[in-house]
Motif scaffolding. Structure first.
Motif: not given
Length: 382
Positions: A9-15
């Motif tokens: 989830v964090l990676d998706a938000i960051r991208r």
């Protein structure tokens, strides 16, 4: 599994810098709406993410967007280069908020140099006014060869006197921060996929040109490190080069005078800067030296890009900044003309957007990548 899903989830938000709604996060990650809701609640409570506004989809209730809070966490990166030691402090998005550098001391006082590096790290955090509790860790980028399993540098050719040295352990002990060690070329490609010119690419290579040269490699969003952590050597591709070799060639041909003789790696940049000036001014032999270098790099890059089937080639490093314009004149057409590189898809050829300290930024990005990116190996049971 919970930690892995949180990283997804964090990676998706960051991208997605513009922000994602919970519905979009569920679609992007494949997680259930309830799982996404639970995870985002934890991220909001810890201050790692925040609600950034509303998105009107045209029907129904507007969706609340989520974004990363860059200043919620930080990471430190140290690049041990034979010419200069650079320390950077980056936020959660990989943006440099503080940095310092010093000429790499000559000689073999490894413990003394390591103590100075640790002092620079502590001073960097203090001067930035950052609570050390928000610093996730310390990443170290070093020239190869390394032993990644134990965190040692292993007789780096341009660092005489270092021998086999437990750099990761010593810096971690001295700073009190958990530490990671990787090759500088590997760190650089991690920086590019985290915050640089290749954030949208899942298949790329980074050609690093500094005191030495090498490639960082990413295939299907996975950084290739090899069995010992030393992937990326380019000598076998004919693309190996050192700053000392270039300056020595220029002196041997009479392009540069003996006053540019390289006594230690830090001396070479002065000679290369002069070489670039002469080439730009039309000096044929100076231009020939750079042209031959460009051809070697171009052939090596085309071979690696074909073998790995990448869509992005990024160039960077402290010496690349001096020679970039002239080198790209030759390298870009070589990639464009390659009968294999562009056979089924375009291949972008770009310079790093992270400047000459890309390896130091990459060292810090190692920490961010381990802490915040989805790591499939974390699902293994032990």
């Amino acid at each position: 599994m919970g930690d892995f899903n949180e990283s997804v989830v964090l990676d998706a938000i960051r991208r997605y810098p513009a922000g994602l709604s919970r519905v979009e996060l569920a679609q992007a990650t494949g997680l259930s709406a309830q799982t996404v809701s639970n995870i985002t609640r934890r991220l909001l409570d810890r201050g790692v993410a925040r609600e950034s506004g509303k998105h009107n989809t045209g029907s129904g209730k507007p969706r609340t967007l989520l974004e990363i809070v860059p200043t919620s966490r930080y990471a430190v990166g140290v690049h041990l280069d034979p010419a200069v030691i650079t320390c950077v402090l980056v936020d959660l998005l990989g943006t440099v908020v503080a940095q310092r550098s010093q000429r790499t001391p000559s000689g073999g006082d490894t413990d003394g140099i390591t103590a100075d590096m640790a002092a620079s790290v502590s001073a960097l955090i203090a001067e930035a006014g950052i609570d050390s509790g928000r610093v996730l860790g310390l990443g170290i980028a070093a020239p190869g060869p390394i032993d990644a399993s134990v965190g040692w540098v292993m007789d780096p050719p341009e660092l005489p006197g270092w021998g086999r040295y437990p750099l990761r352990e010593r810096l971690s002990e001295a700073t009190g921060l958990p530490a990671l060690l990787d090759k500088d070329v590997t760190a650089a490609v991690v920086a590019e996929r985290w915050a640089g010119a290749a954030t949208d690419s899942r298949n790329l290579l980074f050609f690093y040109l500094g005191t030495g040269s090498g490639m960082g490699l990413v295939v299907e969003d996975t950084v290739l490190r090899g069995v010992s952590g030393n992937a990326g050597e380019v000598g076998g591709l004919g693309a190996g080069c050192s700053t000392r070799t270039l300056v020595d060639e220029a002196i041997a041909l009479g392009v540069l005078g003996a006053e540019y003789t390289v006594l230690d790696p830090a001396d070479a940049q002065r000679g290369l800067k002069r070489l670039a000036e002469l080439a730009a001014g039309g000096e044929a032999q100076a231009d020939g030296i750079i042209e031959r270098l460009a051809l070697r790099i171009g052939r090596g890059v085309c071979a690696a890009a074909t073998l790995l089937d990448v869509d992005t080639v990024v160039f960077g490093g402290p010496i690349w900044q001096l020679l970039a314009d002239r080198l790209l004149i030759t390298i870009e057409p070589m990639v464009a003309r390659s009968p294999f590189v562009r056979a089924t898809h375009p291949t972008a050829v770009v310079s790093t957007t992270l400047g000459e300290n890309v390896a130091a930024v990459g060292a810090a990005s190692l920490v961010l990548d381990q802490a915040l990116s989805a790591q499939p190996r974390s699902l293994l049971l032990t």
